[in-house]
Design a protein around this motif. Sequence first.
Motif, mmCIF file in Angstrom:
data_model
loop_
_atom_site.group_PDB
_atom_site.id
_atom_site.type_symbol
_atom_site.label_atom_id
_atom_site.label_comp_id
_atom_site.label_asym_id
_atom_site.label_seq_id
_atom_site.Cartn_x
_atom_site.Cartn_y
_atom_site.Cartn_z
ATOM 1 N N VAL A 280 57.058 76.906 112.347
ATOM 2 C CA VAL A 280 55.089 77.069 113.299
ATOM 3 C C VAL A 280 55.293 78.649 112.828
ATOM 4 O O VAL A 280 55.896 79.587 112.468
ATOM 5 C CB VAL A 280 55.859 77.464 114.614
ATOM 6 N N GLN A 281 54.231 78.548 112.092
ATOM 7 C CA GLN A 281 53.239 80.354 111.561
ATOM 8 C C GLN A 281 51.970 80.165 111.752
ATOM 9 O O GLN A 281 50.958 79.490 112.906
ATOM 10 C CB GLN A 281 53.727 79.472 109.726
ATOM 11 N N PRO A 282 51.641 81.260 111.568
ATOM 12 C CA PRO A 282 49.770 81.736 112.123
ATOM 13 C C PRO A 282 49.837 81.126 111.017
ATOM 14 O O PRO A 282 49.869 81.060 109.796
ATOM 15 C CB PRO A 282 49.577 83.211 112.375
ATOM 16 N N ASP A 283 48.126 80.294 111.260
ATOM 17 C CA ASP A 283 47.296 80.490 110.392
ATOM 18 C C ASP A 283 46.012 80.454 110.552
ATOM 19 O O ASP A 283 45.589 80.734 111.699
ATOM 20 C CB ASP A 283 47.499 78.816 109.609
ATOM 21 N N SER A 284 44.989 79.861 109.711
ATOM 22 C CA SER A 284 43.377 80.176 109.432
ATOM 23 C C SER A 284 42.483 79.252 109.227
ATOM 24 O O SER A 284 42.485 77.938 108.069
ATOM 25 C CB SER A 284 42.552 81.487 108.929
ATOM 26 N N VAL A 285 41.274 78.780 109.959
ATOM 27 C CA VAL A 285 41.000 77.290 109.849
ATOM 28 C C VAL A 285 39.528 77.665 110.254
ATOM 29 O O VAL A 285 38.623 78.149 110.918
ATOM 30 C CB VAL A 285 41.399 75.954 110.514
ATOM 31 N N GLY A 286 38.761 77.665 109.241
ATOM 32 C CA GLY A 286 37.339 78.265 109.364
ATOM 33 C C GLY A 286 36.689 79.338 110.127
ATOM 34 O O GLY A 286 35.508 79.617 110.715
ATOM 35 N N GLY A 287 38.028 80.156 109.497
ATOM 36 C CA GLY A 287 37.468 81.961 109.755
ATOM 37 C C GLY A 287 38.186 81.741 111.317
ATOM 38 O O GLY A 287 38.159 82.956 111.382
ATOM 39 N N GLU A 288 38.826 81.280 112.073
ATOM 40 C CA GLU A 288 39.248 81.109 112.956
ATOM 41 C C GLU A 288 40.818 80.420 113.262
ATOM 42 O O GLU A 288 41.399 80.487 112.143
ATOM 43 C CB GLU A 288 38.427 80.123 113.662
ATOM 44 N N PRO A 329 58.524 82.326 115.406
ATOM 45 C CA PRO A 329 59.326 82.769 116.683
ATOM 46 C C PRO A 329 60.126 83.664 116.039
ATOM 47 O O PRO A 329 61.092 84.122 116.864
ATOM 48 C CB PRO A 329 59.069 81.764 117.490
ATOM 49 N N LEU A 330 61.118 82.878 115.088
ATOM 50 C CA LEU A 330 62.393 83.726 114.761
ATOM 51 C C LEU A 330 62.168 84.763 113.849
ATOM 52 O O LEU A 330 63.491 85.470 113.765
ATOM 53 C CB LEU A 330 63.053 82.275 114.073
ATOM 54 N N GLN A 331 60.920 84.716 113.911
ATOM 55 C CA GLN A 331 60.908 85.938 113.025
ATOM 56 C C GLN A 331 60.951 87.397 113.992
ATOM 57 O O GLN A 331 60.491 88.788 113.551
ATOM 58 C CB GLN A 331 59.773 85.804 112.334
ATOM 59 N N SER A 332 60.499 86.657 114.813
ATOM 60 C CA SER A 332 60.485 87.717 116.018
ATOM 61 C C SER A 332 62.124 88.109 116.686
ATOM 62 O O SER A 332 62.908 87.522 117.226
ATOM 63 C CB SER A 332 60.196 87.859 117.462
ATOM 64 N N ALA A 333 62.593 89.535 117.027
ATOM 65 C CA ALA A 333 63.973 89.907 116.749
ATOM 66 C C ALA A 333 63.888 89.778 118.576
ATOM 67 O O ALA A 333 65.485 89.993 118.537
ATOM 68 C CB ALA A 333 64.749 91.382 116.316
ATOM 69 N N ALA A 334 62.959 90.000 118.560
ATOM 70 C CA ALA A 334 62.696 90.403 120.571
ATOM 71 C C ALA A 334 62.938 88.624 120.943
ATOM 72 O O ALA A 334 63.887 88.485 121.940
ATOM 73 C CB ALA A 334 61.956 90.760 120.716
ATOM 74 N N ARG A 496 55.750 83.603 126.535
ATOM 75 C CA ARG A 496 54.772 84.037 125.385
ATOM 76 C C ARG A 496 55.272 84.639 124.583
ATOM 77 O O ARG A 496 55.163 85.696 124.454
ATOM 78 C CB ARG A 496 53.303 84.846 125.978
ATOM 79 N N PRO A 497 56.128 84.367 123.823
ATOM 80 C CA PRO A 497 57.015 84.861 122.193
ATOM 81 C C PRO A 497 56.010 86.659 121.799
ATOM 82 O O PRO A 497 56.581 86.855 121.368
ATOM 83 C CB PRO A 497 57.638 84.351 121.347
ATOM 84 N N ILE A 498 54.599 85.944 121.008
ATOM 85 C CA ILE A 498 54.117 86.573 120.656
ATOM 86 C C ILE A 498 53.111 87.127 121.144
ATOM 87 O O ILE A 498 51.904 86.592 121.089
ATOM 88 C CB ILE A 498 53.959 86.128 119.121
ATOM 89 N N ALA A 499 53.042 88.002 121.581
ATOM 90 C CA ALA A 499 51.495 88.331 122.266
ATOM 91 C C ALA A 499 50.462 88.431 121.790
ATOM 92 O O ALA A 499 49.621 87.794 122.653
ATOM 93 C CB ALA A 499 51.802 89.994 122.761
ATOM 94 N N ASP A 500 50.004 88.537 120.459
ATOM 95 C CA ASP A 500 48.498 87.997 120.411
ATOM 96 C C ASP A 500 48.560 86.751 119.406
ATOM 97 O O ASP A 500 47.388 86.515 119.288
ATOM 98 C CB ASP A 500 48.966 88.899 119.051
ATOM 99 N N LEU A 501 49.518 85.980 120.012
ATOM 100 C CA LEU A 501 49.385 85.094 119.503
ATOM 101 C C LEU A 501 49.806 83.314 120.189
ATOM 102 O O LEU A 501 50.392 83.248 121.985
ATOM 103 C CB LEU A 501 50.726 84.560 118.311
ATOM 104 N N ASN A 502 48.541 82.016 120.680
ATOM 105 C CA ASN A 502 47.883 81.109 121.411
ATOM 106 C C ASN A 502 49.571 80.542 120.901
ATOM 107 O O ASN A 502 49.202 79.111 120.981
ATOM 108 C CB ASN A 502 46.632 80.691 121.593
#
Length: 548
Positions: A280-288, A329-334, A496-502
């Motif tokens: 699972v990773q953050p990414d961008s498609v069409g600038g979103e 998610p696993l990159q978050s120590a918390a 919600r493991p990462i506050a600024d990620l959906n």
Amino acid sequence: MTTDRGVAGTTAVIDVAIVGGGVSGAYTAWRLMSSKAAESPVLAELAQGSSTGRLNVRLFESSDRIGGRLWSVQMDNVPNLPAEVGGMRFLNTQLNVVGVCAPQQLNLPTANFGFADNIQYLRGQHFNDGDYATKPPLPVPGGIPYFLTSTETNKNPIQLVIAAIEQILPDAMKYKGTDLIEYLRGAVVDGVPLYEWGFWTLLRSKLSVDAYHLVQDASGYFSIYGNWSAYGAFLEFIRNYADNHYMKVVGGYQQIPLAMIERFRELGGHAQINSHLLDVQPDSVGGEPVIRLEFMLSDGTTRFTRYAHHAVLAMPQRSFQLLDPASLPLQSAAFREDIMTVTPEPASKLFLTFDEPWWTPLGITTGRSDTDLPLRQCYYIGTETAAPHTGMSLLMASYNDGMADSYWDTYLDRSAYGPNQAPYAGKHSDGTDPRLFAPHDMVIDVHGQLEEMHGIQIPLPTAAVYHNWQEDPIGAGWYFWNPHVRSWEVAPRVRRPIADLNLYTCGSCYSENQGWVEGALNTAEMMLHDCLGLPRATWLPDDYYIGP
């Protein structure tokens, strides 16, 4: 079926991707597709990008079936008596399960779950549940085979535990609902908050050694009386041993997630099995901003990628541990610390079929019996009455957890049980399933234990199924909160493991109803409300507590 629609004419993006086809994932999928997008600002914005006005919701399940820890196996010779290899019952006070089964929702018939206590075979002696109130303990010959104190005599195992709880927190039994939860969260024992204690530690302070062993032996469970969070244990006992009763879904508990996915598909959703989440990773498609999900098909070689505006990981602890360590998610120590606040509890079940219900001459028609033999609990499921199956009966011959579960491991590499030792496995909709093989020597062992427990000779079974829930990716029969953990603070963070990620999670693993379908449904309901803006399900009363 709906299809992925593109963002700015580029790579297709799913509105909501759900990973996990257990009951919490199935509930999430069904609720999303059966709700009106206008009810949620988040969903309304997503629906605006669709030419149909419908959400594009997709569910991905790693195994070849929907249900997770609900698995209602239909054995060939008892087709109308499902072997509940996973969860099997719920309480009439668990209003989310009750609500989804109602005619207005999934329309699944329910009935009372037979829970009569029959034989108690402990320390080599036979007696029954009623004898606790009348028979003296040891050293009186023929008495309850435990050395109990004068205050412990004539109490059954549950009464012993409740008496201990009342000694530890004299006011606890007075509370119900949210008042009980608030009371237990603030409770202090010997100057230490309740949540800091282990349940076994507190029971040991109020029960004699033999009373504790009686409670553990007669309950059929090792894990429940172990040293998990005293807060969670007190909440479990006070809520579940009050004025309520057990119920079941007629035809099998797995019907709940199966019916949810059927409705989900009818409404345009798409569910895909044999798709194991890798990364699972953050990414961008069409600038979103989007979430990139990497999957592997069951062939072990084919990988594919999906992108989603929102992603729900309806997974237990072990499934998170199996992700690529570089997953967001696993990159978050918390988050890594939070998912380790629960302990996996091993559990397994073994079912046997017989040509006739040999237990009825003993006066047993339903319910269960308990023993300190390794089989621990057996349940008398029922007898086929429709021709040509008249007389064929089903017994849950062994229900194990903790160290009793490990007793059977020695048999797991041996031939499966069946007529003339031919392999036999239970059947589900996809045919024979090797995950349900019951080794021949295991069945012969439990057959001998059943004879000893019931004090009679019994016929050999005609067929058997066995499953151990420690297998990946589930990893446990259930999970319990650890001592020292403020579970009511951890649960919202895990949601919600990462506050600024959906990116969101749900499941009974991190709930206040661990091991119950109610916990899975409630965490999904809270996630849908808190993260995706859906209003509360109409079948849930406003004052019904579903979790932190």
